[in-house]
Design a protein around this motif. Structure first.
Motif, short mmCIF file in Angstrom:
data_model
loop_
_atom_site.label_atom_id
_atom_site.label_comp_id
_atom_site.label_asym_id
_atom_site.label_seq_id
_atom_site.Cartn_x
_atom_site.Cartn_y
_atom_site.Cartn_z
N TYR A 22 -2.88 3.33 0.70
CA TYR A 22 -1.71 2.71 1.55
C TYR A 22 -2.13 2.36 2.75
O TYR A 22 -1.17 1.16 3.02
CB TYR A 22 -1.04 4.02 1.28
CG TYR A 22 0.05 3.73 1.80
CD1 TYR A 22 1.37 2.92 0.82
CD2 TYR A 22 0.98 4.56 2.84
CE1 TYR A 22 2.81 3.10 1.61
CE2 TYR A 22 1.98 4.01 3.76
CZ TYR A 22 2.44 3.93 2.98
OH TYR A 22 4.45 3.18 3.95
N ASP A 23 -2.59 3.07 3.14
CA ASP A 23 -2.77 2.86 4.87
C ASP A 23 -3.16 0.90 5.70
O ASP A 23 -3.43 0.04 6.26
CB ASP A 23 -2.98 3.60 5.72
CG ASP A 23 -4.87 3.56 6.07
OD1 ASP A 23 -5.42 3.20 4.71
OD2 ASP A 23 -5.57 4.34 6.35
N GLU A 27 2.81 -4.53 5.61
CA GLU A 27 4.05 -3.80 5.68
C GLU A 27 5.17 -4.38 4.68
O GLU A 27 5.06 -2.88 4.93
CB GLU A 27 4.92 -4.67 6.96
CG GLU A 27 4.05 -4.23 8.72
CD GLU A 27 3.61 -2.81 8.52
OE1 GLU A 27 4.12 -2.01 7.98
OE2 GLU A 27 3.09 -2.54 9.16
N ASP A 28 4.70 -4.95 4.06
CA ASP A 28 6.06 -5.34 3.28
C ASP A 28 5.22 -3.98 1.53
O ASP A 28 6.18 -3.43 1.25
CB ASP A 28 6.17 -6.40 2.51
CG ASP A 28 6.60 -8.02 3.35
OD1 ASP A 28 7.98 -7.32 4.20
OD2 ASP A 28 6.74 -9.08 3.04
N LYS A 30 3.76 -1.56 1.96
CA LYS A 30 3.35 -0.44 2.05
C LYS A 30 5.38 0.14 2.20
O LYS A 30 5.43 1.18 2.15
CB LYS A 30 3.42 -0.21 3.90
CG LYS A 30 2.41 -0.37 3.77
CD LYS A 30 1.37 -0.01 5.66
CE LYS A 30 0.08 0.50 6.00
NZ LYS A 30 -0.15 0.64 7.34
N GLU A 31 5.89 -0.84 2.71
CA GLU A 31 7.78 -0.58 2.55
C GLU A 31 8.15 -0.31 1.10
O GLU A 31 8.53 0.72 0.50
CB GLU A 31 8.37 -2.06 2.83
CG GLU A 31 9.87 -1.29 3.55
CD GLU A 31 10.61 -2.54 3.98
OE1 GLU A 31 11.15 -3.17 3.51
OE2 GLU A 31 10.11 -3.04 5.08
N GLU A 32 7.47 -1.30 0.20
CA GLU A 32 8.45 -1.29 -0.99
C GLU A 32 7.85 0.44 -1.87
O GLU A 32 7.68 0.82 -3.06
CB GLU A 32 8.25 -2.01 -1.96
CG GLU A 32 9.01 -3.63 -1.45
CD GLU A 32 9.94 -3.18 -1.71
OE1 GLU A 32 10.62 -2.18 -2.74
OE2 GLU A 32 11.03 -3.87 -0.85
N THR A 35 9.29 3.82 -2.60
CA THR A 35 9.64 3.17 -4.50
C THR A 35 9.68 3.31 -5.52
O THR A 35 9.67 3.68 -6.50
CB THR A 35 10.98 2.35 -3.58
OG1 THR A 35 11.76 2.09 -2.32
CG2 THR A 35 12.24 1.80 -4.30
N VAL A 48 4.59 -9.17 -2.02
CA VAL A 48 4.24 -7.47 -2.77
C VAL A 48 3.51 -7.79 -3.69
O VAL A 48 2.27 -7.24 -4.14
CB VAL A 48 5.41 -7.04 -2.70
CG1 VAL A 48 5.01 -5.44 -3.41
CG2 VAL A 48 6.43 -6.62 -1.34
N TYR A 60 -2.24 6.34 -2.64
CA TYR A 60 -1.17 6.49 -1.89
C TYR A 60 -1.63 8.54 -1.69
O TYR A 60 -1.88 9.40 -1.61
CB TYR A 60 -0.15 6.59 -2.05
CG TYR A 60 1.39 6.60 -1.39
CD1 TYR A 60 1.46 6.11 -0.53
CD2 TYR A 60 2.86 7.40 -2.81
CE1 TYR A 60 2.59 6.53 -0.38
CE2 TYR A 60 3.74 7.67 -2.09
CZ TYR A 60 3.86 7.32 -0.79
OH TYR A 60 5.12 7.78 0.23
#
Length: 69
Positions: A22-23, A27-28, A30-32, A35, A48, A60
């Motif tokens: 995950y890290d 950024e896109d 990671k943001e999604e 969810t 993404v 994750y």
């Protein structure tokens, strides 16, 4: 254009799997991603999809198998 990504938690990780952490995601993604772990019908932008299709699994809170349609 949007695509649907389905994530399934898995117990076993095949040795030949491409695992992304995950890290290490952009950024896109990671943001999604949080969810996507909770939704079975989320659609995401192409950026993404492009990033996640490089992975068979994403680490994750668990390992998640990535399926894109």
């Amino acid at each position: 254009m949007t695509s649907q990504i389905i994530l399934n938690a898995v117990e076993d990780v095949p040795t030949d799997s491409r695992v992304c952490h995950y890290d290490e995601l952009g950024e896109d993604a990671k943001e999604e991603f949080p969810t996507l772990t909770e939704s079975t019908d989320a659609s995401v932008d192409r950026s993404v999809v492009d990033e996640l299709q490089e992975c068979d699994l994403v680490k994750y809170t668990n390992y998640y198998e990535v399926s894109i349609s």
